[in-house]
Enzyme design. Structure first.
Site, PDB file in Angstrom:
ATOM      1  N   TRP A 199      34.459  48.876  33.842  1.00 50.07           N
ATOM      2  CA  TRP A 199      34.106  47.996  34.951  1.00 50.07           C
ATOM      3  C   TRP A 199      32.852  48.542  35.646  1.00 50.07           C
ATOM      4  O   TRP A 199      32.725  49.752  35.852  1.00 50.07           O
ATOM      5  CB  TRP A 199      35.276  47.921  35.955  1.00 50.07           C
ATOM      6  CG  TRP A 199      34.915  47.126  37.163  1.00 50.07           C
ATOM      7  CD1 TRP A 199      34.850  45.764  37.268  1.00 50.07           C
ATOM      8  CD2 TRP A 199      34.526  47.637  38.444  1.00 50.07           C
ATOM      9  NE1 TRP A 199      34.433  45.397  38.516  1.00 50.07           N
ATOM     10  CE2 TRP A 199      34.230  46.530  39.273  1.00 50.07           C
ATOM     11  CE3 TRP A 199      34.380  48.924  38.964  1.00 50.07           C
ATOM     12  CZ2 TRP A 199      33.820  46.665  40.589  1.00 50.07           C
ATOM     13  CZ3 TRP A 199      33.962  49.068  40.292  1.00 50.07           C
ATOM     14  CH2 TRP A 199      33.697  47.940  41.089  1.00 50.07           C
ATOM     15  N   ASP A 367      36.094  33.992  46.199  1.00 50.02           N
ATOM     16  CA  ASP A 367      37.532  34.210  46.417  1.00 50.02           C
ATOM     17  C   ASP A 367      37.906  34.077  47.903  1.00 50.02           C
ATOM     18  O   ASP A 367      37.072  34.288  48.776  1.00 50.02           O
ATOM     19  CB  ASP A 367      37.860  35.635  45.926  1.00 50.02           C
ATOM     20  CG  ASP A 367      39.330  35.811  45.643  1.00 50.02           C
ATOM     21  OD1 ASP A 367      40.118  34.923  45.998  1.00 50.02           O
ATOM     22  OD2 ASP A 367      39.685  36.854  45.063  1.00 50.02           O
ATOM     23  N   ARG A 443      45.379  44.754  39.369  1.00 48.71           N
ATOM     24  CA  ARG A 443      44.935  44.053  40.573  1.00 48.71           C
ATOM     25  C   ARG A 443      46.070  43.220  41.185  1.00 48.71           C
ATOM     26  O   ARG A 443      45.864  42.088  41.605  1.00 48.71           O
ATOM     27  CB  ARG A 443      43.729  43.167  40.283  1.00 48.71           C
ATOM     28  CG  ARG A 443      42.809  43.057  41.487  1.00 48.71           C
ATOM     29  CD  ARG A 443      41.743  41.971  41.341  1.00 48.71           C
ATOM     30  NE  ARG A 443      40.825  42.027  42.480  1.00 48.71           N
ATOM     31  CZ  ARG A 443      40.048  41.041  42.863  1.00 48.71           C
ATOM     32  NH1 ARG A 443      40.036  39.909  42.224  1.00 48.71           N
ATOM     33  NH2 ARG A 443      39.255  41.178  43.895  1.00 48.71           N
ATOM     34  N   LYS A 476      32.895  29.067  39.257  1.00 46.74           N
ATOM     35  CA  LYS A 476      32.936  30.432  38.701  1.00 46.74           C
ATOM     36  C   LYS A 476      34.375  30.682  38.262  1.00 46.74           C
ATOM     37  O   LYS A 476      35.286  30.675  39.083  1.00 46.74           O
ATOM     38  CB  LYS A 476      32.517  31.433  39.773  1.00 46.74           C
ATOM     39  CG  LYS A 476      32.597  32.892  39.342  1.00 46.74           C
ATOM     40  CD  LYS A 476      32.021  33.776  40.445  1.00 46.74           C
ATOM     41  CE  LYS A 476      32.292  35.246  40.239  1.00 46.74           C
ATOM     42  NZ  LYS A 476      31.918  36.036  41.427  1.00 46.74           N
ATOM     43  N   ASP A 478      36.998  33.055  36.905  1.00 46.34           N
ATOM     44  CA  ASP A 478      37.189  34.515  36.838  1.00 46.34           C
ATOM     45  C   ASP A 478      38.450  34.878  36.052  1.00 46.34           C
ATOM     46  O   ASP A 478      39.328  34.025  35.822  1.00 46.34           O
ATOM     47  CB  ASP A 478      37.290  35.052  38.278  1.00 46.34           C
ATOM     48  CG  ASP A 478      36.728  36.458  38.411  1.00 46.34           C
ATOM     49  OD1 ASP A 478      36.642  37.161  37.386  1.00 46.34           O
ATOM     50  OD2 ASP A 478      36.386  36.849  39.538  1.00 46.34           O
ATOM     51  N   CYS A 526      33.428  34.687  34.090  1.00 53.70           N
ATOM     52  CA  CYS A 526      33.442  35.982  34.775  1.00 53.70           C
ATOM     53  C   CYS A 526      34.762  36.641  34.443  1.00 53.70           C
ATOM     54  O   CYS A 526      35.776  35.968  34.313  1.00 53.70           O
ATOM     55  CB  CYS A 526      33.324  35.757  36.293  1.00 53.70           C
ATOM     56  SG  CYS A 526      33.497  37.269  37.273  1.00 53.70           S
ATOM     57  N   ASP A 548      29.987  43.302  37.864  1.00 50.92           N
ATOM     58  CA  ASP A 548      30.198  43.364  39.314  1.00 50.92           C
ATOM     59  C   ASP A 548      29.256  44.371  39.949  1.00 50.92           C
ATOM     60  O   ASP A 548      29.207  44.487  41.165  1.00 50.92           O
ATOM     61  CB  ASP A 548      31.647  43.776  39.619  1.00 50.92           C
ATOM     62  CG  ASP A 548      32.575  42.565  39.674  1.00 50.92           C
ATOM     63  OD1 ASP A 548      32.082  41.435  39.544  1.00 50.92           O
ATOM     64  OD2 ASP A 548      33.796  42.759  39.835  1.00 50.92           O
TER      65      ASP A 548
HETATM   66  C1  GLA Z   1      35.987  39.670  40.540  1.00 48.66           C
HETATM   67  C2  GLA Z   1      34.607  39.118  40.311  1.00 48.66           C
HETATM   68  C3  GLA Z   1      33.823  39.205  41.609  1.00 48.66           C
HETATM   69  C4  GLA Z   1      34.532  38.435  42.686  1.00 48.66           C
HETATM   70  C5  GLA Z   1      35.962  38.936  42.834  1.00 48.66           C
HETATM   71  C6  GLA Z   1      36.764  38.059  43.758  1.00 48.66           C
HETATM   72  O1  GLA Z   1      35.958  41.031  40.798  1.00 48.66           O
HETATM   73  O2  GLA Z   1      33.966  39.785  39.284  1.00 48.66           O
HETATM   74  O3  GLA Z   1      32.521  38.698  41.415  1.00 48.66           O
HETATM   75  O4  GLA Z   1      34.527  37.064  42.377  1.00 48.66           O
HETATM   76  O5  GLA Z   1      36.637  38.981  41.587  1.00 48.66           O
HETATM   77  O6  GLA Z   1      38.064  38.503  43.894  1.00 48.66           O
END
Ligand code: GLA
Length: 804
Positions: A199, A367, A443, A476, A478, A526, A548
């Site tokens: 990460w 988010d 998470r 987006k 994720d 993502c 990120d």
């Molecule tokens: C992940 C994504 C981030 C953001 C967070 C939100 O980590 O990679 O860009 O959107 O989630 O929780």
């Protein structure tokens, strides 16, 4: 072009514009791989086929009729276990009688034209000009049919491969392993290059010598993973960015993958790629078939840049699809690093207003907008707006953002569920966990069981509702955890080995339906950044959040890594606040832009808290980007010669003696050029990590220009803060200025230093081969406005335009 010679034991020649791939059916019925590389003339296998008189000692001879060779010492188009080839196999099955020996021999072939982008649940490349060859092999004793499917894209110098296994027997069999691609190369010194990481530090390029120990690049995290991207390269030792033999390989797949390379005791080099056999097993009953993901291969004799250009072209033309494929991508502002979970309508609108003022075109609410999502412990699965934060829901804020003249986008993470959510309460059986056993989380969330059609249907329904709840033009998508405790309650015990692949097929179904239903939405993939950056996702979503990590120094390396296999129009990149939230490093606002602008540009910062200097810089950046983004997003990308590179690739100092230890830092300088398809426009970027003391010299060598075009090259104008020079201001100030004191701050407010004016008119070849000799860099001993202020993390952008 596909050429087939002979009927019973044909020779197959697959030609692209600059490459040739050839194979030949042997008398034994096996298929010998003859060649893959630079385009050659050939009308027979004469001189290309291996010559054997006696099999090597202690090797297994396939049959008395073919006593002159062992499969172990043949270059094969596909290999199976049990008949003498003791190298790693392409296929491993457990037959219905429990035996695990296979023997696939040539049966027939067919040809067709055109490929439409996916079959049997898997996405694939597509194109009307694709030429398809299917070679069918049969394992008679076990009633299995294996199709090797080749697809030739002459225009981009790419050939793809897939395999389909069909059970024509009565009993069930188990597939333990079925690869997509196998290439057996002649003995040579190869380097295997992988892009690994974790990460926030994706795509670290690593070179390894190929030898008798097997090198494996793989993931079994459930996704393609940031640990090991499926894009890999094989090159002949000595290749560099401009010269040498380089092969690039990738998979059109988003799940567990496997790429391996090893040298046999006879020196031959075998490359394999496909679904990772670890934690995979597939039951194939009578009449059923299994198709592997598509493997992509390309070769260039023009070094890494040559290979990358072909991959970029291929992905842009034959993988990306939908209305956004060739549409200019908007400059967005994402709320995440500005607000994290602490969002509200008023806060977001304040940000959006400032974004509009800066020239941003799309505002993205990340988010925190749904359920009771105030941190990452809750609400995934509950896809309805939190009215405490958004009193008039998604539509309310969307309409207001639109009224400001901005497009509106939203964040979702559909594949996940928090235990603390309405969805988990209603449907605990939809979360992936092994009944009666303890579960591990990442998470604080669980993976939904997308192998289950009910879950797929639910996601299509609930996401359709979100996407049509307002005028949403961007999503987006994720995915923030790796798999554990893999289990699907929708499958019986003897099919649990199928879960991870069925999950990916389920995901593809959901993505396919939603992108079909909402063709005008710009989707961005993502997975905590680049945990699922692959050609499977790009078959549905035209761009992916690359990492990120928004630190410009890290990003330069990460984006450089992606650039080997992926076109920059698929790599999204944001300018963020400093100190950077991942590294706490401070880099100049202009460097953050210069690096991000070579991907698809966005901002992810609190524009309201930004200093007026930085905000003015942002406005100028966006103006420049809009003018040049067609070139930057859709031009041909090159990793060009480093600007001040005093080191050879091995890190030996080539410059003046007495260079410091900093000169040994690999990748201290990075330089990119992107050139419009007609070569009339280009943009170059240079960046360095650390300053070389007392080095005024700097030469830029852009790549990809037309030799006999005359160009005007110009440095992008930037403003610098006088405080960057610290106490040196007292060299010119009439009164003493206390560093960082009130007078220093006041001077900084009213007086900005201009970047040096750099402009030249030169021919393309002069720029590329003699180089553009730049203004001398600050090296102590004096400073004026003609000098290049190039500190640690300094960078420049140069625009290049044809003038004759
Ligand atoms: C992940 C994504 C981030 C953001 C967070 C939100 O980590 O990679 O860009 O959107 O989630 O929780």
């Amino acid at each position: 072009m596909i050429t087939v010679k002979g009927d019973k034991a044909p020779l197959f020649i697959l030609d692209t514009a600059h490459t040739t791939y050839a194979m030949k059916v042997l008398d034994s019925g096996h298929i010998e791989h003859l060649y893959y590389g630079r385009k050659i003339h050939m009308d027979s296998e004469d001189g290309l086929t291996e010559q054997h008189e006696f099999a090597p000692g202690t090797s297994v001879v396939y049959s008395p009729d073919h006593g002159n060779f062992s499969l172990e010492d043949m270059r094969l188009e596909m290999s199976s276990y049990g008949k003498g080839d003791v190298r790693e196999a392409f296929i491993e099955v457990v037959n219905s009688d429990g035996s695990f020996t296979s023997d696939f021999l040539f049966d027939s072939y067919s040809e067709s034209k055109g490929r439409d982008g996916g079959t049997e649940g898997l996405p694939s490349s597509y194109g009307e000009d694709a030429e398809v060859l299917t070679v069918t092999l049969i394992d008679k004793e076990n009633n299995l049919k294996l199709e090797l499917i080749y697809c030739v894209y002459p225009d981009t110098d790419v050939i793809t491969r897939t395999a389909r296994l069909i059970n024509e027997g009565e009993g069930d069999i188990k597939i333990k392993k079925l690869m997509s691609c196998q290439i057996d190369f002649d003995p040579d010194n190869y380097v295997f290059t992988t892009f690994t990481g974790a990460w926030a530090r994706e795509m670290k390029k690593t070179d390894m010598s190929v030898s008798s120990a097997r090198l494996v690049n793989s993931s079994f995290t459930g996704n393609t993973s940031n640990r090991a991207n499926p894009f890999v390269m094989l090159s002949k030792r000595g290749a560099n960015e401009e010269y040498g033999d380089v092969y690039g390989f990738n998979l059109v797949y988003s799940g567990n993958h496997y790429e391996s390379v090893e040298k046999s005791p006879f020196g031959k080099v075998r490359f394999l790629s496909g679904i990772n056999p670890t934690s995979f097993e597939w039951k194939l009953s009578k009449g059923e078939s299994f198709l592997t993901p598509e493997a992509v291969m390309t070769y260039s004799s023009m070094g890494y840049n040559g290979m990358s250009g072909q991959m970029h072209d291929f992905v842009s033309k034959h993988i990306l699809r939908g209305p956004w494929k060739d549409r200019l991508r908007p400059v967005l502002l994402n709320s995440w690093e500005a607000s994290y979970f602490k969002i509200s309508e008023s806060k977001l609108l304040r940000l959006a207003r400032k974004a509009k003022e800066a020239g941003i075109e799309l505002f993205v609410m990340d988010d925190g907008w749904f359920g009771e999502r105030n941190d990452d412990t809750t609400s995934l699965g509950d896809w309805f707006p939190d009215t405490k934060k958004l009193p008039r829901g998604v539509k309310g804020i969307c309409d207001k953002v639109r009224a400001l003249g901005l497009d509106f986008g939203i964040w979702v993470e559909p594949e996940m569920v928090n235990r603390e959510s309405g969805l988990y309460l209603a449907h605990p059986e939809w979360a992936m966990e092994i009944p009666g056993k303890k579960h591990s989380e990442g998470r604080n969330q669980m993976v939904l069981d997308l192998a289950n059609v009910e879950v797929q249907d639910h996601l299509i329904k609930v996401m359709s509702k979100v996407f049509s709840s307002a005028d949403i033009s961007y999503v987006k998508w994720d995915m923030n955890r790796n798999f554990s405790d893999i289990f699907s309650r929708s499958l019986p015990a003897d099919r649990q080995g199928e879960v991870t692949h069925r999950y990916i097929l389920g995901l593809y179904r959901v993505m396919r339906e939603l992108t079909k239903k909402f063709p005008d939405i710009l989707f961005e993939g993502c997975a905590s950044g680049g945990n699922r950056f692959d050609l499977g996702i790009l078959s549905f979503f035209p761009q992916i959040w690359a990492s990120d990590d928004t630190d410009a120094v890290c990003r330069a390396e990460i984006q450089n890594g992606y650039s080997y296999g992926y076109p920059m129009r698929t790599v999204t990149a944001h300018v963020s606040d400093c100190p950077n939230h991942q590294t706490l490093r401070r880099t100049p606002i202009e460097t953050r832009f210069n690096v991000a602008s070579f991907g698809v540009l966005g901002y992810e910062c609190n524009l309201n808290d930004m200093s007026s200097n930085d905000f003015e810089a942002v406005k100028a950046q966006i103006r420049m980007y809009k003018k040049w983004r067609e070139v930057m997003q859709f031009g041909r990308f090159y990793r060009s010669k480093s600007m001040n590179d005093s080191r050879s690739v091995d890190g030996d100092a080539l410059g003046a003696p007495g260079y410091s230890v900093l000169d040994q830092v690999p990748g201290n300088d990075i330089s990119w050029t992107v050139v419009s398809p007609d070569k009339t426009k280009a943009v170059s970027m240079t960046m360095q990590l650390f300053t070389h003391p007392n080095t005024q010299w700097g030469v830029l060598k852009p790549a990809g220009l037309e030799c006999d075009y005359k160009y005007h090259i110009e440095g992008r104008k930037m403003k610098f803060d006088v405080r960057d020079f610290g106490g040196l201001i007292n060299y010119v100030a009439p009164i003493h200025v206390k560093q960082d004191g009130l007078s220093h701050r006041t001077i900084a407010r009213f007086y900005k230093m201009n970047s040096e004016a750099e402009a030249h008119d030169m021919y393309g070849d002069a720029m590329m081969y003699a180089g553009v000799h730049l203004r001398s860099a600050f090296a102590s001993g004096g400073y004026n406005e003609n000098m290049r202020y190039y500190p640690d993390f300094g960078s420049r952008i140069y625009t290049i335009e044809k003038i004759g």
